[in-house]
Design an enzyme around this catalytic site. Structure first.
Site, mmCIF file in Angstrom:
data_model
loop_
_atom_site.group_PDB
_atom_site.id
_atom_site.type_symbol
_atom_site.label_atom_id
_atom_site.label_comp_id
_atom_site.label_asym_id
_atom_site.label_seq_id
_atom_site.Cartn_x
_atom_site.Cartn_y
_atom_site.Cartn_z
ATOM 1 N N LYS A 20 28.703 10.270 19.758
ATOM 2 C CA LYS A 20 30.151 10.135 18.988
ATOM 3 C C LYS A 20 29.814 9.097 17.972
ATOM 4 C CE LYS A 20 34.171 9.088 21.207
ATOM 5 N NZ LYS A 20 34.636 7.958 20.344
ATOM 6 N N ARG A 25 28.936 7.457 12.379
ATOM 7 C CA ARG A 25 28.014 6.657 11.427
ATOM 8 C C ARG A 25 27.224 7.521 10.405
ATOM 9 N NH1 ARG A 25 29.473 3.789 15.768
ATOM 10 N NH2 ARG A 25 29.564 1.522 15.969
ATOM 11 N N GLY A 92 39.513 4.938 16.942
ATOM 12 C CA GLY A 92 39.177 3.697 16.758
ATOM 13 C C GLY A 92 38.103 3.452 15.796
ATOM 14 N N ARG A 120 46.814 0.431 18.358
ATOM 15 C CA ARG A 120 45.720 -0.474 19.016
ATOM 16 C C ARG A 120 45.321 -1.496 17.978
ATOM 17 N NH1 ARG A 120 40.972 3.829 20.087
ATOM 18 N NH2 ARG A 120 40.109 1.767 20.828
ATOM 19 N N SER A 165 32.334 -6.351 20.172
ATOM 20 C CA SER A 165 32.680 -4.988 19.763
ATOM 21 C C SER A 165 31.831 -4.662 18.641
ATOM 22 C CB SER A 165 34.300 -5.283 19.276
ATOM 23 O OG SER A 165 34.826 -4.078 18.449
ATOM 24 N N ASP A 318 32.962 2.395 27.837
ATOM 25 C CA ASP A 318 33.446 3.484 27.913
ATOM 26 C C ASP A 318 33.272 4.356 29.251
ATOM 27 O OD1 ASP A 318 34.390 3.115 25.376
ATOM 28 O OD2 ASP A 318 32.753 4.313 24.233
ATOM 29 N N LYS A 345 41.757 0.163 24.733
ATOM 30 C CA LYS A 345 40.970 1.548 24.557
ATOM 31 C C LYS A 345 42.048 2.587 24.028
ATOM 32 C CE LYS A 345 37.092 -0.095 24.265
ATOM 33 N NZ LYS A 345 36.381 -0.134 23.322
ATOM 34 N N ARG A 349 42.885 1.014 29.866
ATOM 35 C CA ARG A 349 42.295 1.665 31.074
ATOM 36 C C ARG A 349 42.168 0.765 32.530
ATOM 37 N NH1 ARG A 349 37.672 4.122 27.213
ATOM 38 N NH2 ARG A 349 38.895 6.058 26.516
HETATM 39 C C1 S3P Z 1 32.216 2.152 19.544
HETATM 40 C C2 S3P Z 1 32.567 1.315 19.918
HETATM 41 C C3 S3P Z 1 33.212 0.852 21.316
HETATM 42 C C4 S3P Z 1 33.500 1.944 22.258
HETATM 43 C C5 S3P Z 1 34.021 3.194 21.115
HETATM 44 C C6 S3P Z 1 33.068 3.553 20.057
HETATM 45 C C7 S3P Z 1 31.644 2.557 18.328
HETATM 46 O O1 S3P Z 1 34.137 0.074 20.880
HETATM 47 O O2 S3P Z 1 34.530 1.773 23.054
HETATM 48 O O3 S3P Z 1 34.432 4.557 22.006
HETATM 49 O O4 S3P Z 1 31.233 3.777 17.782
HETATM 50 O O5 S3P Z 1 31.394 1.595 17.391
HETATM 51 P P1 S3P Z 1 34.233 -1.331 20.751
HETATM 52 O O6 S3P Z 1 32.583 -1.695 20.783
HETATM 53 O O7 S3P Z 1 34.899 -1.892 19.505
HETATM 54 O O8 S3P Z 1 34.521 -2.068 22.180
#
Ligand code: S3P
Length: 432
Positions: A20, A25, A92, A120, A165, A318, A345, A349
């Site tokens: 994902k 990206r 997100g 969020r 993050s 995750d 999240k 969670r």
């Molecule tokens: C993600 C980063 C993670 C993850 C999300 C996907 C990404 O969040 O929980 O499902 O693709 O950059 P954070 O790194 O912001 O915690």
């Protein structure tokens, strides 16, 4: 709604859908590159489709046929002003990464998503973007989407992020493409580094370093005139593989072969945890080029409790709902700490895992930054409320396979966010 019955074992071969994070990206970077980006293994899930739809709304021609996607990039400065609000759905990643790109455009835009997304925290990207000179505001002044982003002049900064993050890091790095000097982000521990790897392959100038004493990680980017379209093959998503890894480990007599799973060390914490819980996972056909991949052979094994903390947390954030279920079925105590991020999240969670595991008879105590689970090796069927969180729905479907009696997953349709065929695939592997 899905009803899950216990099974005697699982067996077979699974190819999980594309990653994902990398799928998002690949479309984003392709859209702001010159020329054509051709993607195979794209995740055809709702979150990644939100990303496609946002860029189509900004004039990018994107052809999609299942997992094959072609992005006709417009270059870094040729997106067109969206005619509508950009609908980021439940995603997100779409929201936070696209904000970094939009901050560098010469037009205004508004981003909004569903009820979960719009609750969020977005201040974590608004603060650094504002420090860079971006014009970004929370329309309801509550630090959440909807967000309005207007043209601004961006300056390079060094930002120390309070959280590890990848979404925050990636947002800042993408804005840094449009800044007037070097931009860097330091995070307490290294989060997934797909942006650094992939954006470099599109031609960006990125460097990364990790402090071996503290674990703090810094990624830096220099502004760039153009990126160039690429041909990409996206590996299987380890976050989707996690459900089958857990199911095979937990259910006696099981053996599953998971093909072409991405095992980037910044994502593969669950494999380390399985090992720490006493399981052996067999790696086959490893490839270490670009994003590393392997086929994973998993057989049922007895698990024991473990401690999960510190730099390991961002590498499995995750997967914690699934790991919590594994811990409930293991022998002894599992402690998960340093995982406050779980609260922000798709659902909180810590709460949703606790509520649902307790409903199945597990012994779990929520904490400020994680949870403590005393494994009993036994769960019973229950009504599970997913609260429309895809990872809760899938983790508890696996729990239901190991439980006595029937488990009912409410809101199970939310799996479309990251794994539309999850239930069909799972059913195809179950022997009863
Ligand atoms: C993600 C980063 C993670 C993850 C999300 C996907 C990404 O969040 O929980 O499902 O693709 O950059 P954070 O790194 O912001 O915690």
């Amino acid at each position: 709604m899905k009803y899950i019955q216990p099974v005697t074992s699982l067996s077979g071969t699974v190819t999980v859908p594309g990653d994902k994070s990398i799928s998002h990206r690949s479309v984003m970077f392709g859209a702001i590159s010159k020329g054509r980006t051709e993607i195979d293994g794209f995740l055809n899930g709702a979150d990644c489709l939100s990303t496609i739809s946002c860029f189509r709304n900004m004039g990018v021609q994107i052809e999609q046929s299942g997992t094959h996607v072609v992005v006709h990039g417009r270059g870094m400065r040729a997106l067109t002003p969206p005619e509508q609000i950009l609908d980021v759905g439940n995603s997100g990643t779409t929201t936070r990464l696209i904000s970094g790109i939009l901050a560098g455009q010469s037009f205004s835009s508004v981003l909004s998503g569903d009820a979960s997304l719009n609750s969020r925290p977005m201040k974590r990207i608004m603060d650094p973007l504002t420090r860079m000179g971006a014009q970004i505001e929370s329309i309801n002044q509550n630090g959440c989407a909807p967000l309005r982003i207007a043209p601004g002049t961006l300056h390079g900064i060094h930002y120390t992020s309070p959280v590890a993050s990848a979404q925050v890091k990636s947002c800042i790095l993408l804005a840094g493409l449009y800044a007037d000097g070097k931009t860097s982000v330091t995070e307490p521990f290294l989060s997934r580094n797909h942006t650094e790897l992939l954006l470099t392959s599109f031609g960006a100038d990125i460097s990364s370093e990790t402090d071996i004493v503290t674990g703090a990680a810094t990624a830096s980017i220099r502004p760039c005139d153009e990126l160039y379209g690429q041909k990409l093959m996206i590996p299987g998503d380890i976050s989707s593989a996690a459900y089958f890894i857990a199911a095979a480990l937990l259910i006696p007599g099981s053996e599953l072969l998971l093909k072409n799973v991405g095992i980037n060390p910044t994502r593969a914490g669950i494999l380390q945890v399985c090992q720490n819980m006493g399981a052996e996972i067999i790696y086959q056909n490893q490839s270490l080029e670009g994003e590393p991949t392997a086929d994973l052979l998993i057989r049922h094994q007895k698990l024991h409790g473990t401690i999960i903390e510190g730099s390991l947390i961002p590498t499995l954030i995750d997967e914690i709902p699934m790991i919590a279920v594994m811990a409930a079925m293991a022998e002894g105590e599992t402690i998960i700490r340093d995982a406050k991020e779980l609260k922000v999240k798709e659902t909180d969670r810590i709460l949703t895992v606790t509520e649902n595991l307790r409903a199945m008879g597990a012994d779990i105590t929520p904490t400020e930054d994680g949870m403590v689970i005393r494994g009993t090796g036994h769960l019973h069927g229950a009504v599970i409320n997913s609260y429309l969180d895809h990872r809760i729905a899938m983790a508890f479907a696996v729990a239901g396979l190991t439980a006595d009696g029937t488990t009912q997953i409410q809101g199970s349709e939310c799996v479309t966010v990251s794994y539309p065929a999850f239930f069909e695939t799972l059913t195809g592997l179950c022997r009863s």
